[in-house]
Write an enzyme that holds these catalytic residues in place. Structure first.
Site, PDB file in Angstrom:
ATOM      1  N   HIS A  46      21.666  -7.209   7.312  1.00  0.00           N
ATOM      2  CA  HIS A  46      20.599  -7.556   6.330  1.00  0.00           C
ATOM      3  C   HIS A  46      20.215  -9.105   6.517  1.00  0.00           C
ATOM      4  CE1 HIS A  46      23.557  -9.312   3.690  1.00  0.00           C
ATOM      5  NE2 HIS A  46      22.725 -10.166   3.469  1.00  0.00           N
ATOM      6  N   HIS A 132      18.668 -15.251   8.725  1.00  0.00           N
ATOM      7  CA  HIS A 132      19.762 -14.838   9.674  1.00  0.00           C
ATOM      8  C   HIS A 132      20.572 -13.643   9.074  1.00  0.00           C
ATOM      9  CE1 HIS A 132      21.946 -16.647   6.325  1.00  0.00           C
ATOM     10  NE2 HIS A 132      22.864 -16.169   6.612  1.00  0.00           N
TER      11      HIS A 132
END
Length: 192
Positions: A46, A132
């Protein structure tokens, strides 16, 4: 939602399951070249937008309402995963991740979610947003990590991995389970 004692909550951009599977395939190859202690379960990939920590239910509900309001009318948009990276000490990184090409709309969504959570009374980490997708944690190689391997083994060099950022999700962390993250509320963005 049951017992909140040591549950943590965070808002994130959801990755489609196809994208998770593809990343997992890349990670199987990377694992053989890069010894990290823990590789993230592919269902748990995620992009974190706001980490809330532990939270009483009423406060979570407020955050959910405010996030829903703030995302009203926001359209889905494509993201392109194009590189690998690390956080922590260069010789022995604590986080290994992949990242998307810079996309202004991702930062806009993040700002909306972040502000909504602050308005709901959460005190959030104020470091600059570095989007990220965490792939692995804690370098355990006998040799020092070589930063050059980030380019050398980059599976996205030839072609970025494209996916649509179409949902913001409120996740709950289960430390004793694999995968760890349970989706407890979904905030869809408008179809493009």
């Amino acid at each position: 939602m049951g017992n909140h004692d040591n549950a943590h909550f965070f808002f994130a951009v959801k990755l489609p399951s196809e994208t998770k599977k593809q990343l997992n395939e890349y990670c199987k190859e990377l694992k053989e070249k890069l010894p990290f202690s823990r590789w993230v379960h592919h269902e748990d990939y995620h992009i974190t937008l706001a980490f809330l920590g532990s939270a009483p239910e009423h406060k979570l509900n407020t955050a959910g309402k405010l996030v829903a309001d703030s995302l009203e009318g926001t359209k889905a948009f494509p993201l392109f995963i194009n590189r690998l990276g690390i956080f922590g000490k260069e010789s022995s990184p604590r986080i290994f991740w992949c990242d998307t090409e810079c996309e202004e709309r991702l930062h806009v969504v993040r700002d909306k979610v972040f502000s909504a959570c602050q308005d709901a009374g959460f005190e959030l980490e104020t470091r600059p947003f570095k989007p990220h997708i965490t792939l692995a944690r804690k370098w355990v190689g006998t040799e020092a990590f070589q930063k050059s391997s980030i380019d050398q083994y980059n599976p996205f060099k030839e072609k970025a991995l494209e996916f649509d950022a179409a949902e913001v999700v409120l996740y709950r962390t289960h430390l004793d389970k694999t995968p760890k993250y349970e989706s407890i509320a979904i905030f869809p963005l408008l179809a493009e």
